[in-house]
Write an enzyme that holds these catalytic residues in place. Structure first.
Site, short mmCIF file in Angstrom:
data_model
loop_
_atom_site.label_atom_id
_atom_site.label_comp_id
_atom_site.label_asym_id
_atom_site.label_seq_id
_atom_site.Cartn_x
_atom_site.Cartn_y
_atom_site.Cartn_z
N SER A 1 0.85 -1.19 0.00
CA SER A 1 0.00 0.00 0.00
C SER A 1 0.88 1.24 0.00
O SER A 1 1.95 1.26 0.64
CB SER A 1 -0.90 0.02 1.23
OG SER A 1 -1.53 1.29 1.38
N TYR B 1 -4.97 -0.69 9.18
CA TYR B 1 -4.60 -1.12 7.83
C TYR B 1 -3.19 -0.65 7.48
O TYR B 1 -2.35 -1.44 7.01
CB TYR B 1 -5.60 -0.56 6.82
CG TYR B 1 -5.27 -0.88 5.38
CD1 TYR B 1 -5.55 -2.13 4.85
CD2 TYR B 1 -4.67 0.08 4.56
CE1 TYR B 1 -5.23 -2.42 3.52
CE2 TYR B 1 -4.36 -0.20 3.24
CZ TYR B 1 -4.64 -1.46 2.72
OH TYR B 1 -4.32 -1.73 1.42
N LYS C 1 0.01 -3.21 6.75
CA LYS C 1 0.69 -3.27 5.46
C LYS C 1 2.18 -2.91 5.59
O LYS C 1 3.02 -3.43 4.85
CB LYS C 1 0.00 -2.36 4.46
CG LYS C 1 -1.32 -2.90 3.94
CD LYS C 1 -1.14 -4.16 3.10
CE LYS C 1 -2.43 -4.60 2.44
NZ LYS C 1 -2.25 -5.77 1.56
#
Length: 276
Positions: free
Chosen positions: A149, A187, A191
């Site tokens: 990401s 998140y 990542k």
């Protein structure tokens, strides 16, 4: 030349679907294992692709895989091992973002969102790779790909120019509680952890000839957080790109376009290699 065998987790929707679509349109032929938590949804996605691309040189098969379920992973491995005996390409696409579901007055809700996000994006992805690694060692010019990401980089926490960076990196007003809780933190953190996991797999499989990458696909209008068409439209208004761009870039990496950057987080936008 025999078709290469590619397995894509979370392949029935979002970026995973776009990756499969890009491979289906390639001039090269693949045997594609489109994985989904629901075998029916995986089969439905295959029907759509076969209808849209009836002349593809590749073949599609549905495979049920839930990377939060060890038994599901083991069953999928047994099926692939028995039928094919190898794996050329493993694309760990399945991911999740549960920060938006947090009840901030409930500590157990915060813990659950963080743990589950890490369980999918790091632990589940690692176990999926661990189980299938023996098949990759039997593959032809095998490739192991993790989906990173653009938010998952320490360098990326510094900029504040533009609406996206100002929203991601801008500090909230002083005081407590904060007016807008940071829902992207689980998140983003997971990542970032996954990037180090990729480096560990790069080290582990380096002498086996497996090419390991993480791919940062860019800000894409996918349904990662369970969004509907309205939320995807809002993402596009904020600058999100067509998910097909990410799918096509993954295909390019699969087909060797970024082999000079093996072991790194690569991307199609901005600098070719994402800074750590």
């Amino acid at each position: 030349m025999a078709a290469k065998l590619a397995l894509i987790t979370g392949g029935n929707t979002g970026l995973g679907y776009e990756i499969v679509k890009a491979l289906v349109q390639s001039s090269k032929s693949y045997t594609i294992l489109l994985c989904g938590r629901s075998i029916q949804k995986a089969q439905d996605a295959i029907k759509e692709l076969q209808s849209e691309f009836p002349n593809s040189q590749s073949t599609l098969s549905a495979l049920q895989v839930d990377i939060e379920d060890d038994d599901s992973i083991k069953k999928a491995f047994e099926e692939v091992s028995s039928k094919y005996g190898k794996l050329d390409i493993l694309i760990n696409n399945a991911g999740a973002q549960y920060g938006s579901s947090i009840d901030w007055d409930d500590l157990s809700s915060i813990r659950k969102a963080w743990n589950r996000t890490w369980d999918v994006n790091v632990s589940g992805t690692h176990i999926m790779t661990y189980v299938f690694a023996p098949l990759l060692l039997k593959g032809d010019d095998a490739r192991l790909i993790f989906m990173a990401s653009g938010t998952a980089t320490l360098a990326g926490t510094e900029p504040m120019d533009g609406p996206i960076y100002s929203r991601l990196n801008g500090p909230p007003p002083a005081g407590w509680p904060k007016p807008e809780p940071n829902t992207v933190a689980p998140y983003r953190s997971s990542k970032t952890g996954m990037n180090m996991m990729m480096r560990e797999w790069y080290k582990t499989l380096r002498n086996d000839g497996v090419k390991v990458f993480a791919i940062s696909p860019g800000f894409l209008a996918t349904g990662l957080a369970g969004g509907d068409e309205k939320s995807r439209a809002q993402m596009k208004a904020q600058g999100a790109q067509d998910p097909a761009l990410g799918g096509n870039f993954v295909k390019e990496v699969v087909e060797g376009a970024r082999d000079d950057d093996v072991g790194k987080v690569v991307r199609w936008y901005a600098t070719p290699v994402q800074p750590w």
